[in-house]
Design a protein around this motif. Structure first.
Motif, short mmCIF file in Angstrom:
data_model
loop_
_atom_site.label_atom_id
_atom_site.label_comp_id
_atom_site.label_asym_id
_atom_site.label_seq_id
_atom_site.Cartn_x
_atom_site.Cartn_y
_atom_site.Cartn_z
N MET A 310 10.05 6.63 -6.94
CA MET A 310 9.19 5.45 -6.91
C MET A 310 9.96 4.17 -7.22
N ILE A 311 10.92 4.24 -8.12
CA ILE A 311 11.73 3.04 -8.43
C ILE A 311 12.54 2.63 -7.21
N ILE A 312 13.15 3.62 -6.56
CA ILE A 312 13.91 3.30 -5.33
C ILE A 312 12.98 2.75 -4.26
N SER A 313 11.77 3.29 -4.19
CA SER A 313 10.81 2.80 -3.20
C SER A 313 10.46 1.34 -3.46
N VAL A 314 10.32 0.97 -4.73
CA VAL A 314 10.02 -0.43 -5.06
C VAL A 314 11.17 -1.34 -4.63
N LEU A 315 12.40 -0.91 -4.90
CA LEU A 315 13.55 -1.73 -4.52
C LEU A 315 13.67 -1.88 -3.01
N GLU A 316 13.37 -0.83 -2.27
CA GLU A 316 13.49 -0.88 -0.81
C GLU A 316 12.35 -1.64 -0.15
N SER A 326 2.06 -12.63 -1.04
CA SER A 326 1.86 -13.95 -0.43
C SER A 326 0.57 -14.03 0.36
N LEU A 327 0.08 -12.87 0.82
CA LEU A 327 -1.18 -12.83 1.57
C LEU A 327 -2.39 -12.66 0.67
N GLY A 328 -2.16 -12.65 -0.66
CA GLY A 328 -3.30 -12.66 -1.57
C GLY A 328 -3.50 -11.42 -2.40
N ALA A 329 -2.63 -10.41 -2.24
CA ALA A 329 -2.78 -9.20 -3.06
C ALA A 329 -2.48 -9.53 -4.52
N THR A 330 -3.29 -9.03 -5.41
CA THR A 330 -3.09 -9.30 -6.83
C THR A 330 -2.09 -8.31 -7.42
N ARG A 331 -1.66 -8.64 -8.63
CA ARG A 331 -0.75 -7.72 -9.31
C ARG A 331 -1.42 -6.37 -9.56
N GLY A 332 -2.70 -6.42 -9.88
CA GLY A 332 -3.43 -5.17 -10.13
C GLY A 332 -3.47 -4.30 -8.88
N GLN A 333 -3.65 -4.90 -7.73
CA GLN A 333 -3.68 -4.12 -6.50
C GLN A 333 -2.32 -3.52 -6.17
N ILE A 334 -1.26 -4.24 -6.47
CA ILE A 334 0.09 -3.69 -6.27
C ILE A 334 0.31 -2.49 -7.21
N PRO A 397 7.37 2.00 -12.30
CA PRO A 397 7.62 1.40 -10.99
C PRO A 397 6.49 0.49 -10.52
N ALA A 398 5.23 0.86 -10.84
CA ALA A 398 4.10 0.05 -10.42
C ALA A 398 4.11 -1.31 -11.13
N VAL A 399 4.36 -1.28 -12.43
CA VAL A 399 4.42 -2.54 -13.19
C VAL A 399 5.57 -3.40 -12.69
N ARG A 400 6.70 -2.78 -12.41
CA ARG A 400 7.85 -3.53 -11.92
C ARG A 400 7.55 -4.15 -10.56
N ALA A 401 6.87 -3.40 -9.71
CA ALA A 401 6.53 -3.95 -8.39
C ALA A 401 5.56 -5.12 -8.51
#
Length: 413
Positions: A310-316, A326-334, A397-401
């Motif tokens: 998951m960490i690698i997935s976030v980086l990629e 940028s299209l409006g997704a919130t941090r919670g949704q990420i 990974p989710a928090v980092r993303a």
């Protein structure tokens, strides 16, 4: 009119008109965005889920094999019963003195209230060999015993081939072999002869296995009267077997020693053959705890692999994350997206592990003739553990993303 025309918006009028609200994601949308990363990298998903699958498969198979073995032992106990007691000579208070049970022991035990069947055996000073040409010291560990006609009914045994000793054959040179004794002598069917004592005896039957009386399995059994006539048997039993009603077992146990030898009850030992099977069933899962721990370690290693993936997935996927932000997704949704992706990854591994563990248990049970038992608590607990590990592995990974800046993510991409 002019005042009204130049008046700005009143309180609450138009307030928040330019403020954007984040779109809500339905469960279907969450599943779609969460699985998008898995669909785009199938090989990585397989390898990451494999670690989870191995851990769960190990845990399920260990518990399943242990439960299958316990079920087989309990099935044997139900068939053989737990109401069998055996009286045998104990140790004398005087060193070197031989303890013998009285000749009338069998009849006395049969008079105890609650006793249903009584049988007895006696060790004989004789050996059994295939022919007289075989060295007398080469006994193969086979004992020769005199037996009463009721013994097989008391033990709930069965004759695999041939017949059991009766009033006629028990008086003449006839012998019944336990199944281990028959294997060691190389006897596969009745009608053959063996050298017993100083003459040939005819094998009239071969017994099936007797889990409650392994000593009988390794014995050559001669009729009680025939042993007296042909082998100088003195009539003193070595073991008295009794089968009583289930409710009377403890009462019979209390008085059995005194009944067998009223003069010296301390010289009589009373045992319960089924206790060994019960203890084995109770401790069947003791050794499996070590293997269960190893399965847990494998599961944790699989969880570390999921977190790493998951960490690698976030980086990629920084560009994807920046574009969504940028299209409006919130941090919670990420965060929800990546936690869902981690849960799906662990869940796939968990399902595969449950299937592999159940299959391994089935193969083991089939090969050993055991019932196939996979406890539901093991399946539910194992799969639940994968979901917990998936959640924990996906949190960082989710928090980092979710903390990635949209402009920096797009610029870095």
């Amino acid at each position: 009119m002019n005042g009204t025309r130049g008046r700005g918006p009143g309180p609450g009028r138009g307030r928040g008109r330019g403020k954007l609200k984040a779109a809500r994601l339905s469960p279907r949308d969450v599943a779609h965005v969460g699985s998008s990363g898995l669909r785009s990298r199938p090989m990585r998903v397989v390898l990451s889920a494999l670690g989870i699958a191995i851990g769960i498969a190990t845990m399920i198979s260990v518990v399943g094999i242990s439960a299958s073995s316990q079920a087989q032992l309990l099935r044997e106990l139900d068939k053989l019963g737990t109401n069998l007691l055996v009286a045998s000579p104990g140790e004398s208070m005087f060193a070197g003195e031989e303890v013998k049970l009285p000749e009338e022991s069998v009849g006395m035990v049969g008079r105890i209230k609650g006793v249903q069947d009584v049988g007895a055996t006696a060790d004989l000073d004789a050996t059994v060999r295939r022919t007289e040409k075989v060295d007398e010291d080469d006994t193969g560990g086979i004992a020769v015993k005199a037996t009463t006609a009721d013994l097989l009914r008391v033990l709930r045994g069965e004759v695999g081939s041939g017949s059991w000793l009766n009033a006629a054959t028990g008086r003449y040179p006839s012998v019944v072999l336990g199944h281990v004794a028959a294997e060691r002598l190389g006897i596969t069917e009745p009608g053959r002869q063996v050298w017993l004592g100083e003459r040939y005896f005819t094998v009239v039957g071969i017994l099936d296995p007797l889990p409650l009386a392994p000593e009988i399995e390794r014995s050559a059994l001669v009729g009680w009267e025939g042993a007296k006539r042909l082998l100088d048997f003195d009539g003193h039993p070595t073991s008295v077997y009794e089968r009583s009603a289930d409710a009377a077992v403890e009462d019979v146990r209390k008085v059995m020693a005194a009944t067998v030898d009223p003069q010296n009850p301390q010289n009589v030992k009373v045992t319960d053959p089924s206790s060994a099977l019960r203890a084995k069933a109770a401790t069947e899962g003791a050794f499996s705890s070590l293997l269960l721990g190893l399965g847990g370690i494998a599961l944790l290693v699989g969880g570390v692999g999921v977190a790493n993936t998951m960490i690698i997935s976030v980086l990629e996927r920084r560009y994807e994350i920046g574009l969504r932000r940028s299209l409006g997704a919130t941090r919670g949704q990420i965060r929800i997206q990546f936690v869902t992706e981690s849960l799906l990854l662990s869940g796939l591994g968990g399902l595969a592990g449950v299937a592999l563990g159940a299959a391994a248990t089935g193969v083991y049970a089939q090969s050993g003739g055991l019932p196939w038992v996979v406890p539901l608590w093991a399946v539910g607990g194992g799969f639940g553990a994968t979901l917990v590990i998936g959640t924990v592995a996906g949190l960082y990974p989710a928090v980092r993303a979710s903390r990635l800046s949209p402009t920096l993510a797009l610029h870095a991409a």
